[in-house]
Design a protein around this motif. Structure first.
Motif, PDB file in Angstrom:
ATOM      1  N   GLY A 244       0.810  -1.216   0.000  1.00  0.00           N
ATOM      2  CA  GLY A 244       0.000   0.000   0.000  1.00  0.00           C
ATOM      3  C   GLY A 244       0.840   1.261   0.000  1.00  0.00           C
ATOM      4  O   GLY A 244       2.026   1.258  -0.304  1.00  0.00           O
ATOM      5  N   GLU A 245       0.196   2.361   0.393  1.00  0.00           N
ATOM      6  CA  GLU A 245       0.863   3.651   0.399  1.00  0.00           C
ATOM      7  C   GLU A 245       1.911   3.699   1.500  1.00  0.00           C
ATOM      8  O   GLU A 245       1.610   3.409   2.659  1.00  0.00           O
ATOM      9  CB  GLU A 245      -0.151   4.776   0.618  1.00  0.00           C
ATOM     10  N   PRO A 246       3.150   4.067   1.181  1.00  0.00           N
ATOM     11  CA  PRO A 246       4.179   4.127   2.213  1.00  0.00           C
ATOM     12  C   PRO A 246       3.978   5.333   3.125  1.00  0.00           C
ATOM     13  O   PRO A 246       3.409   6.349   2.722  1.00  0.00           O
ATOM     14  CB  PRO A 246       5.475   4.263   1.406  1.00  0.00           C
ATOM     15  N   VAL A 247       4.441   5.204   4.362  1.00  0.00           N
ATOM     16  CA  VAL A 247       4.443   6.327   5.288  1.00  0.00           C
ATOM     17  C   VAL A 247       5.545   7.289   4.843  1.00  0.00           C
ATOM     18  O   VAL A 247       6.618   6.867   4.403  1.00  0.00           O
ATOM     19  CB  VAL A 247       4.718   5.825   6.727  1.00  0.00           C
ATOM     20  N   GLU A 248       5.280   8.586   4.941  1.00  0.00           N
ATOM     21  CA  GLU A 248       6.266   9.585   4.531  1.00  0.00           C
ATOM     22  C   GLU A 248       7.595   9.364   5.246  1.00  0.00           C
ATOM     23  O   GLU A 248       7.634   9.225   6.467  1.00  0.00           O
ATOM     24  CB  GLU A 248       5.751  10.990   4.844  1.00  0.00           C
ATOM     25  N   GLY A 249       8.669   9.307   4.495  1.00  0.00           N
ATOM     26  CA  GLY A 249       9.990   9.145   5.089  1.00  0.00           C
ATOM     27  C   GLY A 249      10.272   7.751   5.607  1.00  0.00           C
ATOM     28  O   GLY A 249      11.234   7.543   6.341  1.00  0.00           O
ATOM     29  N   ASP A 250       9.445   6.762   5.228  1.00  0.00           N
ATOM     30  CA  ASP A 250       9.620   5.417   5.760  1.00  0.00           C
ATOM     31  C   ASP A 250      10.945   4.819   5.299  1.00  0.00           C
ATOM     32  O   ASP A 250      11.454   5.133   4.225  1.00  0.00           O
ATOM     33  CB  ASP A 250       8.461   4.514   5.324  1.00  0.00           C
ATOM     34  N   SER A 251      11.488   3.945   6.131  1.00  0.00           N
ATOM     35  CA  SER A 251      12.747   3.270   5.815  1.00  0.00           C
ATOM     36  C   SER A 251      12.500   1.838   5.375  1.00  0.00           C
ATOM     37  O   SER A 251      13.383   0.997   5.464  1.00  0.00           O
ATOM     38  CB  SER A 251      13.658   3.277   7.055  1.00  0.00           C
ATOM     39  N   LEU A 252      11.287   1.545   4.917  1.00  0.00           N
ATOM     40  CA  LEU A 252      10.948   0.198   4.488  1.00  0.00           C
ATOM     41  C   LEU A 252      11.909  -0.301   3.415  1.00  0.00           C
ATOM     42  O   LEU A 252      12.298   0.429   2.511  1.00  0.00           O
ATOM     43  CB  LEU A 252       9.527   0.170   3.915  1.00  0.00           C
ATOM     44  N   SER A 253      12.262  -1.577   3.529  1.00  0.00           N
ATOM     45  CA  SER A 253      13.062  -2.213   2.493  1.00  0.00           C
ATOM     46  C   SER A 253      12.169  -2.589   1.317  1.00  0.00           C
ATOM     47  O   SER A 253      11.017  -2.985   1.500  1.00  0.00           O
ATOM     48  CB  SER A 253      13.721  -3.473   3.054  1.00  0.00           C
ATOM     49  N   ALA A 254      12.717  -2.497   0.125  1.00  0.00           N
ATOM     50  CA  ALA A 254      11.978  -2.913  -1.066  1.00  0.00           C
ATOM     51  C   ALA A 254      11.984  -4.424  -1.228  1.00  0.00           C
ATOM     52  O   ALA A 254      11.232  -4.966  -2.034  1.00  0.00           O
ATOM     53  CB  ALA A 254      12.581  -2.264  -2.307  1.00  0.00           C
TER      54      ALA A 254
END
Length: 343
Positions: A244-254
């Motif tokens: 879904g939509e990422p959180v602003e500034g998120d550090s999620l890995s692709a």
């Protein structure tokens, strides 16, 4: 009732986190080796307090003992693992580096294996602001590269982040690494600056002040830190597919259900202001020995905690003066130090 397996439950942060989780209705299973890096009596006192709660139990074993750790995890059947246990201390890593390899690398690997075997719903692992190393762009953000660690302690923690990412990718383990900054407060570790400065002040001894006092730290009160950890438990990184939509500034890995989150006070406080606040609270001046910068140390830290706030709605904000006041109150009580007016 959700079950959280907390490694390092008799440690400074693990104790406070376990208390918070128990108050909020979790079942907590602790795991701690009670090593003698600092006085084990302080650790046993913390565990004794936790054992007063009916939903707390604990195992006393080394993380490096995979058979014991595996058995404890299998028995607990946790929904969440929070891995806090580690060989701590930036400066001690110069004296006894092997302790960091054993506890922080082998121990973390064993925790990752247990998380894989039981299919834990969310794995949270402690990292540190020390991974930012020689970075000089502040405040430190999770999106910055962190490839210039200055001590083995920091290097083991960065290695933990890489190890955890690989396990999250390979085995689809939702994983959150939280980088905490200079943590302080009641029941703190005797090797940390606040504890040493307060003890020296009450005993009339001088303190060592490195880099001639030209240092600053993002001091984070321990109850703020564990509140951040508690809230992160409920926001595991989403699956790579359909996140879904990422959180602003998120550090999620692709490539994995994995993220890194700073937990800090978002304020860089000069060290001498910190010392002056201690003097104000104990009611006496503290003599300083001004010294050169210690090997492996950094002049300043400062957290960008915006991602934590966007994920949880929470941002640490305890003023240093208030946190020091609570620590000194605890120290006087624990060590039976009389107020200055009564001396």
């Amino acid at each position: 009732m959700r079950t959280v397996f907390v490694t390092g439950s008799a440690g400074f942060i693990g104790f406070h986190l376990s208390q918070l989780l128990l108050r909020e209705g979790f079942r907590v299973v602790g795991y701690d080796a009670m090593t003698d890096y600092y006085d084990p009596a302080l650790k046993r006192r913390r565990h004794a307090m936790l054992h007063q709660h009916p939903h707390f139990s604990a195992h006393e074993d080394l993380l490096e003992d995979m058979d014991r750790l595996r058995a404890a995890c299998a028995q607990a059947k946790p929904d969440v693992i929070v891995h806090l246990a580690a060989q701590a201390g930036v400066r001690y890593s110069l004296e006894n580096p092997r302790a960091y390899v054993d506890a922080n690398l082998v121990g973390a690997f064993n925790v990752l294996e247990c998380a894989r075997e039981i299919g834990v719903g969310h794995l949270l692992m402690a990292s540190t602001s020390s991974v930012y190393g020689a970075n000089d762009v502040m405040p430190f953000s999770e999106r910055q590269k962190a490839d210039t660690q200055l001590t083995l302690y920091a290097a083991t923690k960065k290695a933990n982040e890489s190890m955890a990412h690989s396990y999250a990718h390979l085995w689809n383990i939702p994983t959150t690494m939280f980088r905490f900054f200079t943590v302080y407060g009641p029941w703190g570790r005797p090797d940390m600056a606040l504890f040493k400065f307060v003890a020296a002040g009450f005993e009339g001894r001088p303190i060592d002040v490195y880099n001639h006092g030209m240092m600053a730290r993002d001091f984070t009160y321990v109850t703020d830190l564990v509140r951040g950890i508690r809230l992160l438990i409920d926001v595991p990184p989403p699956a790579v597919q359909g996140r879904g939509e990422p959180v602003e500034g998120d550090s999620l890995s692709a490539a994995a259900p994995y993220r890194v989150v700073n937990i800090g006070n978002s304020e860089s406080v000069p060290l001498m202001e910190f010392v002056e606040a201690i003097e104000e609270e104990i009611g006496r001046p503290i003599e300083r020995n001004y010294m050169e910068m210690q090997k492996g140390d950094v002049p300043a830290t400062w957290a960008d905690a915006g991602l934590l706030q966007r994920l949880t709605g929470y941002r640490p904000d305890t003023p240093v003066s208030e946190g020091i006041r609570e620590f000194v109150r605890w120290y006087r009580d624990y060590y039976d130090v009389r107020p200055a007016a009564a001396e």
